[in-house]
Design a protein around this motif. Structure first.
Motif: not given
Ligand code: F6R
Length: 247
Positions: A36, A38-39, A67, A131, A137, A139, A166, A201
């Protein structure tokens, strides 16, 4: 690790959607590990486009998500159950029973973790989409999580709670715990695709690619996987000091 530097978020999404579509076309009964955040939203949109054009079918696909927050009902807009329905599942022909997401509800969260590990055993992943957290991290395996971890309950770090705030109207509503697939299971996927975009990132990308393989940066474990592709945009790649492949 194969590294593809994309121009921007949309380009990153196009490359990812192309790779995932290829997996689905070659193996219509594939199991996909999904993320899940934004990515992957742009990637999911393009997969929906491919479904609507008749290029893809999800009728035999199984999915397992990484997760879920602890304590959010499945119909809560901030839950990952809601996110996945909203951003992918309700737009394609995937049977409900083929979808698997950790359960962060009830009084026996450890039992929920065990149940999820049984599901993961039953559905080995052909592809795992990831992501990247600003703290490295994958997951919700926060820095310090043993590489040998299975599904477990996590106390989210202050950084992750802040990053995720956010998406909540009141930052106080961000859950402090989640259930996540462990690093061991993430690495069992045949193929891994990690998405990262944006300057926030860049440090984590640098540590994942150029740093030591260490539990302090969970994503660095991907250096040991034999089919991991990182699709990162120029901003996320801005701290890398080597010349990497571009599309
Ligand atoms: C989501 C997950 C997290 C996100 C990470 C990046 O299922 O496992 O590891 O991938 O926090 O989140 P975004 O894409 O919102 O920057």
């Amino acid at each position: 690790m194969k590294i593809i530097i994309a121009e921007n978020y949309n380009h990153m999404s196009e490359i990812a959607a192309r790779l995932i579509s290829k997996v689905i076309i070659e193996k219509p009964c594939a199991t996909l590990g999904l993320a899940t955040g934004t990515s992957p939203i742009g990637t999911y949109r393009l997969l929906i486009d491919n479904y609507e054009k008749g290029i893809l079918s999800f009728d035999k696909i199984n999915t397992v998500n990484l997760d879920e927050y602890v304590g959010l009902d499945f119909d809560n807009e901030q839950s990952y159950h809601y996110f996945m329905n909203d951003n992918l599942f309700s737009h394609v022909n995937i049977p409900k029973e083929n979808v698997h997401i950790p359960n962060g509800l009830g009084n026996d969260l450890k039992g929920n973790c065990k149940d999820y590990d049984e599901i993961l055993k039953k559905y080995p992943r052909d592809l795992q989409l990831l992501g990247l957290g600003g703290n490295g991290h994958i997951g919700f395996n926060e820095p310090g999580t043993p590489f040998k971890s299975f599904t477990h309950i996590v106390d989210l770090t202050e950084r992750t709670i802040k990053d995720n705030s956010r998406l909540f109207s009141d930052p106080k509503d961000v859950p402090k715990q989640a259930i996540t697939m462990g690093i061991m299971e993430i690495c069992r996927a045949k193929k891994i695709i990690l998405l990262a975009s944006g300057k926030s990132k860049a440090d984590a990308v640098y540590a994942m690619v150029s740093g030591d393989v260490t539990e302090n940066c969970p994503a660095s474990v991907l250096q040991l996987h034999n089919d991991a592709t990182l699709i990162i945009d120029k901003d996320a790649a801005s701290k890398l000091d080597r010349n990497f492949m571009t599309e």
